[in-house]
Design a protein around this motif. Structure first.
Motif, PDB file in Angstrom:
ATOM      1  N   VAL A 156       5.163  20.068  -0.650  1.00  0.00           N
ATOM      2  CA  VAL A 156       3.840  20.545  -1.074  1.00  0.00           C
ATOM      3  C   VAL A 156       2.729  19.795  -0.329  1.00  0.00           C
ATOM      4  O   VAL A 156       2.941  18.679   0.147  1.00  0.00           O
ATOM      5  N   PHE A 157       1.553  20.422  -0.240  1.00  0.00           N
ATOM      6  CA  PHE A 157       0.359  19.742   0.273  1.00  0.00           C
ATOM      7  C   PHE A 157      -0.877  20.451  -0.254  1.00  0.00           C
ATOM      8  O   PHE A 157      -0.793  21.605  -0.731  1.00  0.00           O
ATOM      9  N   ALA A 158      -2.009  19.733  -0.223  1.00  0.00           N
ATOM     10  CA  ALA A 158      -3.292  20.327  -0.644  1.00  0.00           C
ATOM     11  C   ALA A 158      -4.291  20.146   0.495  1.00  0.00           C
ATOM     12  O   ALA A 158      -4.294  19.105   1.161  1.00  0.00           O
ATOM     13  N   ILE A 159      -5.112  21.152   0.718  1.00  0.00           N
ATOM     14  CA  ILE A 159      -6.131  21.065   1.763  1.00  0.00           C
ATOM     15  C   ILE A 159      -7.511  21.037   1.115  1.00  0.00           C
ATOM     16  O   ILE A 159      -7.899  21.985   0.422  1.00  0.00           O
ATOM     17  N   TYR A 163      -8.864  13.967  -7.497  1.00  0.00           N
ATOM     18  CA  TYR A 163      -8.037  14.268  -8.660  1.00  0.00           C
ATOM     19  C   TYR A 163      -6.753  14.931  -8.177  1.00  0.00           C
ATOM     20  O   TYR A 163      -6.675  15.382  -7.020  1.00  0.00           O
ATOM     21  N   LEU A 164      -5.747  14.941  -9.039  1.00  0.00           N
ATOM     22  CA  LEU A 164      -4.477  15.535  -8.643  1.00  0.00           C
ATOM     23  C   LEU A 164      -4.444  17.004  -9.052  1.00  0.00           C
ATOM     24  O   LEU A 164      -4.791  17.357 -10.184  1.00  0.00           O
ATOM     25  N   GLY A 165      -4.021  17.853  -8.123  1.00  0.00           N
ATOM     26  CA  GLY A 165      -3.924  19.281  -8.413  1.00  0.00           C
ATOM     27  C   GLY A 165      -2.607  19.618  -9.092  1.00  0.00           C
ATOM     28  O   GLY A 165      -1.834  18.729  -9.461  1.00  0.00           O
ATOM     29  N   GLU A 166      -2.357  20.925  -9.208  1.00  0.00           N
ATOM     30  CA  GLU A 166      -1.119  21.416  -9.851  1.00  0.00           C
ATOM     31  C   GLU A 166       0.133  20.911  -9.154  1.00  0.00           C
ATOM     32  O   GLU A 166       1.176  20.717  -9.783  1.00  0.00           O
ATOM     33  N   THR A 167       0.032  20.723  -7.842  1.00  0.00           N
ATOM     34  CA  THR A 167       1.186  20.256  -7.063  1.00  0.00           C
ATOM     35  C   THR A 167       1.359  18.739  -7.159  1.00  0.00           C
ATOM     36  O   THR A 167       2.352  18.203  -6.679  1.00  0.00           O
ATOM     37  N   GLY A 168       0.343  18.052  -7.724  1.00  0.00           N
ATOM     38  CA  GLY A 168       0.374  16.590  -7.771  1.00  0.00           C
ATOM     39  C   GLY A 168      -0.226  15.974  -6.519  1.00  0.00           C
ATOM     40  O   GLY A 168      -0.255  14.747  -6.371  1.00  0.00           O
ATOM     41  N   CYS A 169      -0.712  16.812  -5.609  1.00  0.00           N
ATOM     42  CA  CYS A 169      -1.341  16.301  -4.381  1.00  0.00           C
ATOM     43  C   CYS A 169      -2.820  16.012  -4.635  1.00  0.00           C
ATOM     44  O   CYS A 169      -3.463  16.708  -5.431  1.00  0.00           O
ATOM     45  N   PRO A 170      -3.372  14.980  -3.950  1.00  0.00           N
ATOM     46  CA  PRO A 170      -4.772  14.615  -4.167  1.00  0.00           C
ATOM     47  C   PRO A 170      -5.753  15.614  -3.539  1.00  0.00           C
ATOM     48  O   PRO A 170      -5.540  16.077  -2.409  1.00  0.00           O
ATOM     49  N   ILE A 171      -6.822  15.895  -4.296  1.00  0.00           N
ATOM     50  CA  ILE A 171      -7.883  16.812  -3.854  1.00  0.00           C
ATOM     51  C   ILE A 171      -9.192  16.031  -3.914  1.00  0.00           C
ATOM     52  O   ILE A 171      -9.464  15.364  -4.928  1.00  0.00           O
ATOM     53  N   ILE A 172      -9.981  16.083  -2.866  1.00  0.00           N
ATOM     54  CA  ILE A 172     -11.236  15.318  -2.821  1.00  0.00           C
ATOM     55  C   ILE A 172     -12.297  16.006  -3.678  1.00  0.00           C
ATOM     56  O   ILE A 172     -12.649  17.172  -3.460  1.00  0.00           O
ATOM     57  N   SER A 173     -12.806  15.260  -4.674  1.00  0.00           N
ATOM     58  CA  SER A 173     -13.723  15.840  -5.663  1.00  0.00           C
ATOM     59  C   SER A 173     -14.997  16.393  -5.027  1.00  0.00           C
ATOM     60  O   SER A 173     -15.519  17.410  -5.469  1.00  0.00           O
ATOM     61  N   GLU A 197      -3.933  24.707  -2.585  1.00  0.00           N
ATOM     62  CA  GLU A 197      -2.698  23.945  -2.735  1.00  0.00           C
ATOM     63  C   GLU A 197      -1.554  24.822  -2.259  1.00  0.00           C
ATOM     64  O   GLU A 197      -1.529  26.035  -2.542  1.00  0.00           O
ATOM     65  N   CYS A 198      -0.625  24.211  -1.553  1.00  0.00           N
ATOM     66  CA  CYS A 198       0.431  24.994  -0.901  1.00  0.00           C
ATOM     67  C   CYS A 198       1.820  24.447  -1.158  1.00  0.00           C
ATOM     68  O   CYS A 198       2.023  23.240  -1.239  1.00  0.00           O
ATOM     69  N   GLN A 199       2.733  25.404  -1.215  1.00  0.00           N
ATOM     70  CA  GLN A 199       4.159  25.107  -1.282  1.00  0.00           C
ATOM     71  C   GLN A 199       4.737  25.447   0.085  1.00  0.00           C
ATOM     72  O   GLN A 199       4.462  26.538   0.606  1.00  0.00           O
ATOM     73  N   VAL A 200       5.492  24.536   0.655  1.00  0.00           N
ATOM     74  CA  VAL A 200       6.056  24.791   1.983  1.00  0.00           C
ATOM     75  C   VAL A 200       7.151  25.858   1.871  1.00  0.00           C
ATOM     76  O   VAL A 200       8.097  25.717   1.096  1.00  0.00           O
ATOM     77  N   VAL A 201       6.993  26.952   2.645  1.00  0.00           N
ATOM     78  CA  VAL A 201       7.989  28.032   2.619  1.00  0.00           C
ATOM     79  C   VAL A 201       8.666  28.203   3.980  1.00  0.00           C
ATOM     80  O   VAL A 201       9.566  29.029   4.129  1.00  0.00           O
ATOM     81  N   GLY A 202       8.211  27.438   4.951  1.00  0.00           N
ATOM     82  CA  GLY A 202       8.818  27.526   6.278  1.00  0.00           C
ATOM     83  C   GLY A 202       8.423  26.317   7.108  1.00  0.00           C
ATOM     84  O   GLY A 202       7.386  25.687   6.851  1.00  0.00           O
ATOM     85  N   ALA A 253      -5.986  27.577  -5.810  1.00  0.00           N
ATOM     86  CA  ALA A 253      -7.202  27.436  -4.997  1.00  0.00           C
ATOM     87  C   ALA A 253      -8.379  27.210  -5.922  1.00  0.00           C
ATOM     88  O   ALA A 253      -8.351  27.620  -7.091  1.00  0.00           O
ATOM     89  N   GLY A 254      -9.414  26.547  -5.424  1.00  0.00           N
ATOM     90  CA  GLY A 254     -10.608  26.344  -6.238  1.00  0.00           C
ATOM     91  C   GLY A 254     -11.813  26.112  -5.356  1.00  0.00           C
ATOM     92  O   GLY A 254     -11.692  25.605  -4.233  1.00  0.00           O
TER      93      GLY A 254
END
Ligand SMILES: Cc1cc2nc3c(=O)[nH]c(=O)nc-3n(C[C@H](O)[C@H](O)[C@H](O)COP(=O)(O)O)c2cc1C
Length: 160
Positions: A66-69, A101-111, A118-123, A140-141
């Protein structure tokens, strides 16, 4: 035969944004400045995120899947600067003095960013010195309106 100089000059004309990719491995969080990122599909919504193979974050995405952008605004060059120095060289977690803060994936998002996906790796395409992680957008937000930070305005180069 490849003209090295022409290749460099022309590839540097590809326009890029600047984002912070937030990653995790268990309880540990990390993040890095990414420019080689773009949307790759509407349905399902996909982005491609090209991550340096020898970075700490690369390993963390490989493990967690997972990752968050976080999307930076035009005035947040200082954040991009903070996150392009590898964590192992800085010696402390770069998120220590950045509000997140941590998103649904648990990855950090800059406030203070404009928003995030937020993304799940599919490939994964592991060729060359960067791995292309194909991420499905699962959350997304939007935090606020604003113009996004573009590499071209910073005077920095990443590409060629
Ligand atoms: C302008 C600029 C753009 C960058 N774009 C990317 C990118 O698209 N992908 C990438 O993996 N690293 C990119 N980097 C390098 C990472 O930000 C850097 O390797 C990062 O600090 C690695 O941190 P880590 O080892 O803690 O994961 C870029 C660096 C700069 C200066």
């Amino acid at each position: 035969m490849l003209d090295e100089q022409a290749k460099k000059t022309i590839l540097r004309k590809i326009p890029h944004g600047l984002y912070i990719c937030g990653v995790k491995d268990g309880e540990e969080v990390n993040g890095f400045t990414v420019s080689w990122l773009m949307q790759a599909s509407f349905k399902p919504p996909l982005v491609v995120n090209c991550v340096k193979q020898d970075s700490k974050s690369h390993e963390m995405i490989k493990t967690s899947g997972v990752f968050a952008i976080s999307f930076l605004d035009a005035e947040q060059k200082h954040l991009a600067q903070k996150f392009f120095q590898p964590q192992r060289r800085v010696g402390h977690n770069r998120f220590d003095d950045v509000e997140f803060y941590l998103g649904e994936t648990g990855c950090p998002i800059i406030s203070e960013s404009l928003g995030y996906v937020e993304c799940q790796v599919v490939g994964t395409v592991a060729q060359g010195d960067h791995t292309v992680y194909v991420g499905e957008v699962i959350a997304a937000g939007v935090h606020r309106e604003g113009e996004s930070l573009r590499l071209e305005t910073t005077g920095w180069q990443y590409g060629g």
